[in-house]
Motif scaffolding. Structure first.
Motif, PDB file in Angstrom:
ATOM      1  N   GLY A   1      52.475  -9.009  -9.990  1.00  0.00           N
ATOM      2  CA  GLY A   1      51.186  -9.179  -9.330  1.00  0.00           C
ATOM      3  C   GLY A   1      50.549  -7.908  -8.821  1.00  0.00           C
TER       4      GLY A   1
ATOM      5  N   ALA B   1      58.061 -15.209 -10.124  1.00  0.00           N
ATOM      6  CA  ALA B   1      57.665 -16.159  -9.080  1.00  0.00           C
ATOM      7  C   ALA B   1      56.783 -15.486  -8.041  1.00  0.00           C
TER       8      ALA B   1
ATOM      9  N   ASP C   1      53.364 -15.119  -9.555  1.00  0.00           N
ATOM     10  CA  ASP C   1      52.683 -16.396  -9.759  1.00  0.00           C
ATOM     11  C   ASP C   1      52.162 -16.971  -8.448  1.00  0.00           C
ATOM     12  N   ASN C   2      52.998 -16.960  -7.397  1.00  0.00           N
ATOM     13  CA  ASN C   2      52.594 -17.525  -6.107  1.00  0.00           C
ATOM     14  C   ASN C   2      53.418 -16.873  -5.007  1.00  0.00           C
ATOM     15  N   PRO C   3      52.902 -15.824  -4.373  1.00  0.00           N
ATOM     16  CA  PRO C   3      53.673 -15.115  -3.338  1.00  0.00           C
ATOM     17  C   PRO C   3      54.079 -16.009  -2.175  1.00  0.00           C
ATOM     18  N   THR C   4      53.218 -16.933  -1.786  1.00  0.00           N
ATOM     19  CA  THR C   4      53.531 -17.798  -0.650  1.00  0.00           C
ATOM     20  C   THR C   4      54.719 -18.692  -0.956  1.00  0.00           C
ATOM     21  N   THR C   5      54.701 -19.307  -2.131  1.00  0.00           N
ATOM     22  CA  THR C   5      55.822 -20.158  -2.523  1.00  0.00           C
ATOM     23  C   THR C   5      57.109 -19.351  -2.649  1.00  0.00           C
TER      24      THR C   5
ATOM     25  N   ARG D   1      57.897 -16.687  -1.019  1.00  0.00           N
ATOM     26  CA  ARG D   1      58.367 -16.339   0.330  1.00  0.00           C
ATOM     27  C   ARG D   1      59.033 -17.530   1.004  1.00  0.00           C
ATOM     28  N   TYR D   2      58.449 -18.711   0.867  1.00  0.00           N
ATOM     29  CA  TYR D   2      59.025 -19.905   1.489  1.00  0.00           C
ATOM     30  C   TYR D   2      60.321 -20.342   0.807  1.00  0.00           C
ATOM     31  N   SER D   3      60.516 -19.936  -0.442  1.00  0.00           N
ATOM     32  CA  SER D   3      61.746 -20.293  -1.143  1.00  0.00           C
ATOM     33  C   SER D   3      62.913 -19.389  -0.779  1.00  0.00           C
TER      34      SER D   3
ATOM     35  N   THR E   1      60.416 -10.928  -0.511  1.00  0.00           N
ATOM     36  CA  THR E   1      59.286 -10.469  -1.313  1.00  0.00           C
ATOM     37  C   THR E   1      59.099  -8.961  -1.235  1.00  0.00           C
TER      38      THR E   1
ATOM     39  N   GLY F   1      52.930 -13.302 -12.897  1.00  0.00           N
ATOM     40  CA  GLY F   1      53.470 -14.626 -13.123  1.00  0.00           C
ATOM     41  C   GLY F   1      53.779 -14.972 -14.560  1.00  0.00           C
TER      42      GLY F   1
END
Length: 375
Positions: free
Chosen positions: A77, A210, A213-217, A219-221, A225, A279
């Motif tokens: 990204g 990942a 594709d979606n940094p927020t997801t 981070r929560y996983s 990051t 992503g």
């Protein structure tokens, strides 16, 4: 008979899937490369000779290695615009610190790798913790390194590393059948590409995708990051370092050696179908993009097109490749949406119902009216 029909259908599905892969953003680059190589061979039949083709691969090797490093940054990204200046700085470091003393080759090479990793670490930490956009952070690093290199060299070619060090870029395994010489740069490219494929298939490589594709997801996983993002910049700078080592062998020591390599790498990665924004992408296609780009320039050269058009062609390639990838992705998303959306069920009308008759009162309301004495 049914078995034959089943095999025919299976073969048809496989051929259709192969056709879709060829016209996909990451598969089209291989088709383009084949077409370009055939066109070059038509204009210059000697290009098809094994020894000539190996020299072509040797010439593309530094660009392909830089494209591999840029791939990890873009698929995560971000962008790395400092790669060209890292290449230039490493070439100047090798030329001035080694000199004609062969004994300094290994220590200086280790220093170059450490310096490249340090530049990537600084880029990654600035982007991760200071929240500076990677475009701005690496642009600043590019200008800082370029300014320091010009100050050191005075803008002129300086330094000449020992021949033993230059053999990494210009030497190879000799007296081989058919091809004659297998350059070390080709061997290094193959090794790094295999390592990159293995790395991309590991969990850490999936974490990079990942993150893009979606940094927020991501981070929560539980993904760290900042570490993943910083690692991509370190890989990018190390790939630029390796390219600089190879370029010392046959390009000489000059402060303009690596100029424009960052944009060439981005063009190759985009041509390989890697989606800007991260992503999605394939590292092999990114390396193939470097070969397709160099093949295109070689074809233009054989066709007599002036080299001054090179930048214009490169810019047009970026625009067309990004537009093609975006159009293909949107078409696939629309196709998936149509496949997953349920079909509306047709409601059968009761023939006993009269359309002109008002709708009946719900039973609950009717019960309430009867309880309250309503009519």
């Amino acid at each position: 008979m049914s078995a034959v029909t089943s095999d025919s259908q299976h073969l048809g599905h496989r051929l259709a899937g192969f056709g879709r892969t060829l016209i996909s953003p990451r598969g089209a680059v291989f088709l383009l490369l084949i077409v370009l190589l055939i066109a070059i061979t038509v204009l210059n039949p000697s290009f098809a000779e094994p020894s000539q083709f190996v020299r072509f691969v040797q010439r593309v090797a530094p660009v392909a290695i830089v494209a591999i490093g840029q791939y990890f940054v873009i698929v995560g990204g971000e962008f790395d615009l400092s790669m060209g200046s890292v290449v230039t700085a490493q070439v100047v470091i090798a030329g001035n610190l080694i000199g004609q003393d062969e004994s300094k080759s290994i220590p200086v090479l280790l220093f170059m790798l450490a310096f490249g990793a340090f530049i990537g670490l600084v880029n990654g930490l600035i982007v991760s913790f200071l929240k500076v956009p990677s475009f701005i952070a690496t642009l600043g690093m590019m200008l800082a390194l370029l300014g320091a290199t010009l100050y050191w060299t005075g803008g002129a070619a300086t330094g000449n590393p020992a021949d033993g060090f230059r053999q990494i870029g210009r030497g190879g395994i000799r007296d081989l059948p058919v091809i004659g010489v297998l350059p070390w740069s080709v061997v290094i490219l193959v090794v790094l590409l295999v390592i990159a494929i293995w790395f991309a298939r590991r969990p850490f490589g999936h974490s990079i995708k990942a993150l893009g594709d979606n940094p927020t997801t991501a981070r929560y996983s539980g993904t760290r990051t900042w570490w993943v993002k910083t690692s991509t910049f370190v890989l990018s700078s190390l790939s630029a370092t390796v390219a600089g080592v190879l370029l010392v062998g046959y390009a000489g020591v000059h402060p303009s050696v690596g100029r424009g390599y960052e944009f060439t790498a981005i063009t190759a990665v985009v041509l390989g179908g890697v989606v800007l924004g991260g992503g999605r992408g394939w590292v092999v296609a990114a390396a193939a993009g470097a070969f397709a780009l160099e093949a295109l320039f070689t074809l233009l050269n054989f066709a007599g097109v002036p080299s001054t058009y090179r930048d214009a062609v490169q810019g047009a390639i970026i625009i067309l490749a990004v537009a093609y990838a975006a159009t293909t992705i949107r078409a696939r998303r629309r196709g998936r949406a149509l496949e997953t959306s349920p079909a509306p069920e047709a409601k059968e009308q009761d023939p006993s119902e009269d359309p002109a008759r008002p709708a009946p009162i719900p039973s609950t309301l009717r019960a309430d009216n009867e309880t309250k004495g309503g009519s």
